[in-house]
Structure formats: C-alpha cells, structure tokens
Design a protein around this motif. Sequence first.
Motif, PDB file in Angstrom:
ATOM      1  N   PHE A   6      61.306  -2.505  25.818  1.00  0.00           N
ATOM      2  CA  PHE A   6      60.623  -3.335  26.454  1.00  0.00           C
ATOM      3  C   PHE A   6      59.663  -2.335  27.382  1.00  0.00           C
ATOM      4  CE2 PHE A   6      64.674  -5.175  26.168  1.00  0.00           C
ATOM      5  CZ  PHE A   6      64.496  -6.346  25.151  1.00  0.00           C
ATOM      6  N   GLY A   7      58.977  -1.473  27.031  1.00  0.00           N
ATOM      7  CA  GLY A   7      58.313  -0.605  27.852  1.00  0.00           C
ATOM      8  C   GLY A   7      58.999   0.123  29.174  1.00  0.00           C
ATOM      9  N   ILE A   8      60.219   0.247  29.052  1.00  0.00           N
ATOM     10  CA  ILE A   8      61.260   0.957  30.112  1.00  0.00           C
ATOM     11  C   ILE A   8      62.170   1.742  29.167  1.00  0.00           C
ATOM     12  CG2 ILE A   8      62.768   0.604  31.790  1.00  0.00           C
ATOM     13  CD1 ILE A   8      61.881  -2.271  32.094  1.00  0.00           C
ATOM     14  N   ARG A   9      62.169   2.976  30.109  1.00  0.00           N
ATOM     15  CA  ARG A   9      63.093   4.135  29.166  1.00  0.00           C
ATOM     16  C   ARG A   9      63.621   4.711  30.407  1.00  0.00           C
ATOM     17  NH1 ARG A   9      58.013   5.772  28.146  1.00  0.00           N
ATOM     18  NH2 ARG A   9      57.380   8.056  28.595  1.00  0.00           N
ATOM     19  N   GLY A 124      52.437  -0.133  37.448  1.00  0.00           N
ATOM     20  CA  GLY A 124      51.730  -0.364  36.112  1.00  0.00           C
ATOM     21  C   GLY A 124      51.309  -1.913  35.774  1.00  0.00           C
ATOM     22  N   GLY A 125      50.898  -2.736  36.946  1.00  0.00           N
ATOM     23  CA  GLY A 125      50.732  -3.842  36.986  1.00  0.00           C
ATOM     24  C   GLY A 125      51.876  -4.958  36.475  1.00  0.00           C
ATOM     25  N   ARG A 126      53.068  -4.585  36.712  1.00  0.00           N
ATOM     26  CA  ARG A 126      54.135  -5.150  36.328  1.00  0.00           C
ATOM     27  C   ARG A 126      55.192  -5.338  37.437  1.00  0.00           C
ATOM     28  NH1 ARG A 126      56.954  -1.884  31.134  1.00  0.00           N
ATOM     29  NH2 ARG A 126      58.112  -3.675  31.232  1.00  0.00           N
ATOM     30  N   ALA A 127      55.639  -6.570  37.779  1.00  0.00           N
ATOM     31  CA  ALA A 127      56.376  -6.834  38.857  1.00  0.00           C
ATOM     32  C   ALA A 127      57.891  -6.617  38.666  1.00  0.00           C
ATOM     33  CB  ALA A 127      56.179  -8.263  39.216  1.00  0.00           C
ATOM     34  N   ASP A 157      56.383   1.878  31.363  1.00  0.00           N
ATOM     35  CA  ASP A 157      55.086   2.096  30.666  1.00  0.00           C
ATOM     36  C   ASP A 157      54.102   0.689  31.385  1.00  0.00           C
ATOM     37  OD1 ASP A 157      55.980   3.923  29.130  1.00  0.00           O
ATOM     38  OD2 ASP A 157      56.478   2.488  27.304  1.00  0.00           O
ATOM     39  N   PRO A 158      52.868   1.309  31.802  1.00  0.00           N
ATOM     40  CA  PRO A 158      52.065   0.262  32.435  1.00  0.00           C
ATOM     41  C   PRO A 158      51.529  -0.778  31.393  1.00  0.00           C
ATOM     42  CG  PRO A 158      50.875   2.206  31.844  1.00  0.00           C
ATOM     43  CD  PRO A 158      52.351   2.501  31.686  1.00  0.00           C
ATOM     44  N   LEU A 159      51.002  -1.841  31.926  1.00  0.00           N
ATOM     45  CA  LEU A 159      50.543  -2.909  30.674  1.00  0.00           C
ATOM     46  C   LEU A 159      49.158  -2.438  30.393  1.00  0.00           C
ATOM     47  CD1 LEU A 159      50.695  -6.138  33.177  1.00  0.00           C
ATOM     48  CD2 LEU A 159      51.989  -5.409  31.083  1.00  0.00           C
ATOM     49  N   PRO A 160      48.359  -2.986  29.198  1.00  0.00           N
ATOM     50  CA  PRO A 160      47.341  -2.240  28.720  1.00  0.00           C
ATOM     51  C   PRO A 160      46.256  -2.290  29.719  1.00  0.00           C
ATOM     52  CG  PRO A 160      48.345  -3.926  27.367  1.00  0.00           C
ATOM     53  CD  PRO A 160      49.114  -3.765  28.463  1.00  0.00           C
ATOM     54  N   SER A 165      42.782   1.831  33.091  1.00  0.00           N
ATOM     55  CA  SER A 165      42.364   2.144  34.433  1.00  0.00           C
ATOM     56  C   SER A 165      42.806   3.565  34.724  1.00  0.00           C
ATOM     57  CB  SER A 165      42.466   1.338  35.469  1.00  0.00           C
ATOM     58  OG  SER A 165      44.033   1.115  35.696  1.00  0.00           O
ATOM     59  N   SER A 166      44.048   3.695  34.519  1.00  0.00           N
ATOM     60  CA  SER A 166      44.665   5.007  34.940  1.00  0.00           C
ATOM     61  C   SER A 166      44.224   6.301  33.790  1.00  0.00           C
ATOM     62  CB  SER A 166      46.487   5.012  34.912  1.00  0.00           C
ATOM     63  OG  SER A 166      46.787   4.644  33.626  1.00  0.00           O
ATOM     64  N   THR A 167      44.433   5.916  32.531  1.00  0.00           N
ATOM     65  CA  THR A 167      44.034   6.870  31.621  1.00  0.00           C
ATOM     66  C   THR A 167      42.453   7.385  31.771  1.00  0.00           C
ATOM     67  OG1 THR A 167      43.530   5.306  29.952  1.00  0.00           O
ATOM     68  CG2 THR A 167      45.663   6.403  29.997  1.00  0.00           C
TER      69      THR A 167
END
Length: 231
Positions: A6-9, A124-127, A157-160, A165-167
């Motif tokens: 789920f975008g977390i590790r 990363g845009g996630r709450a 992991d940030p949202l797309p 914006s960060s990359t």
Amino acid sequence: MQVRGFGIRADLPRGWEAALRTAAPAPPAPDEAATLSAPTAPVLHAGTFPLPTDRGDFGSGAVETMQDGDTFVALLEYDQEEADTPLFEAQGLPRRLDPRRFHRRSLQRVLPGQAGYQTFFTEGGRAFCLYVVLGDEEDKLVQVRRAEQMLATIVIDPLPGAAASSTTDAPETGAPETGEPTTDEPTTTDDPQPVVEPDDDDEVATEDAADDEVDQERPTGTDDVDRGGRP
C-alpha cells in the motif's frame, strides 16, 4: 525482515514484528443497503511482542497482551481529502518523540501501567495518524527510543502528484550546477582574460611611468571580480 504494501514499507529492527492490512470497513447506516465496501485505507501495526491475528485498528486485542517492556506502533492512513486539513497540517512522519507527551489519557484503551501518544500528519499528500503505546509508563525513555528505531525505518511513498513536485524540484536545483560550468567556462574564462591581462600589462608597463594610472584602475580591476562579495 521487511514489511511492505500500500505504498508503505519498513525494515523491522531486531525484536520487532509487523503486519500491513486495510482498515476494517465501517458498517452501513441502518437506512443504507449493505453493499460491498470500496478498498479502505491501510493500517500498519508493529510491536515488540507477538501480534494476535484479531486486532482493532488502534491495537485493541494486541495491547492487552503487552508486557511491561513492550512497545506497540500503529500507523493509520485516512482519506486523501483529509491531507493538509488543520488536523493533519503537520508535515512528515515524526521520527523523534518526546517521552513527556506520553500519558495514560492518550490511550485508546486505558490499561494499568501503559502510556500512549497520538499525532496526525500529512506526508506525500497522504493523511496519517501515528499511535504509540508503551507497556510501562515508568520506563518511557527506553521504550520511546525503541519506538523511534522502528519509525526510522518506515518509508511512505508519496501520491503521484506529490511525487511529481518533489522529483522535479531536485533536478532543477542540481541541473544548473552541473550544466552551467560546462557551457559558461569557455566564456567566463575568455572574457576575464582580455580584462585581466591588459590590467596586468598596464600595471607592469606603467608601474615605473605613472603610478596614478595604476591606482585608478585597481578599484574596478580583478580584485572586485575575485571577491565576488555582492549578494
């Protein structure tokens, strides 16, 4: 050992175990038909003790089995619309925790001897909500440092949109540093030479003949260029 999904590790420190799953769907209201729920937000549970299979989002069913020296960490994601709202305005997963902020009154389920801490943030845009339980409120310092070791391994992991914006920011700051010297060196080294060399020649040529001319050239000569002191 690593847990991911789920975008977390997270790379678990020695003595920890963890599990990732989606949060339990909320039951439908009495006047709503029971339908299949959409995928719910992920929940990461980690502990220094065996995690039972049947656990609530905030660790009910698990915190009851903790010993005095155990630590429990829950990371719960909320709807994307909650990101950057006042409750989630803090930026980034906390990596350092203040033992003084752990209290019994912060526990979701109050159990003798335990202390808890809860905070909300956006990354990363996630709450997210971070919830930590200590098995022994009298040993906060040691157990908080143990929790920090676990938090240090978590990667979200940030949202797309946030990733773009960060990359793009990082290459933009680095590109001029690597690109400008290669394109400007021929011009910056060529331009000063006609200025510097005549100044040196003039100084040599006029040292014995006219000291006044040399004194007039020095204030705007290479010394000011070399200092580069202007902001």
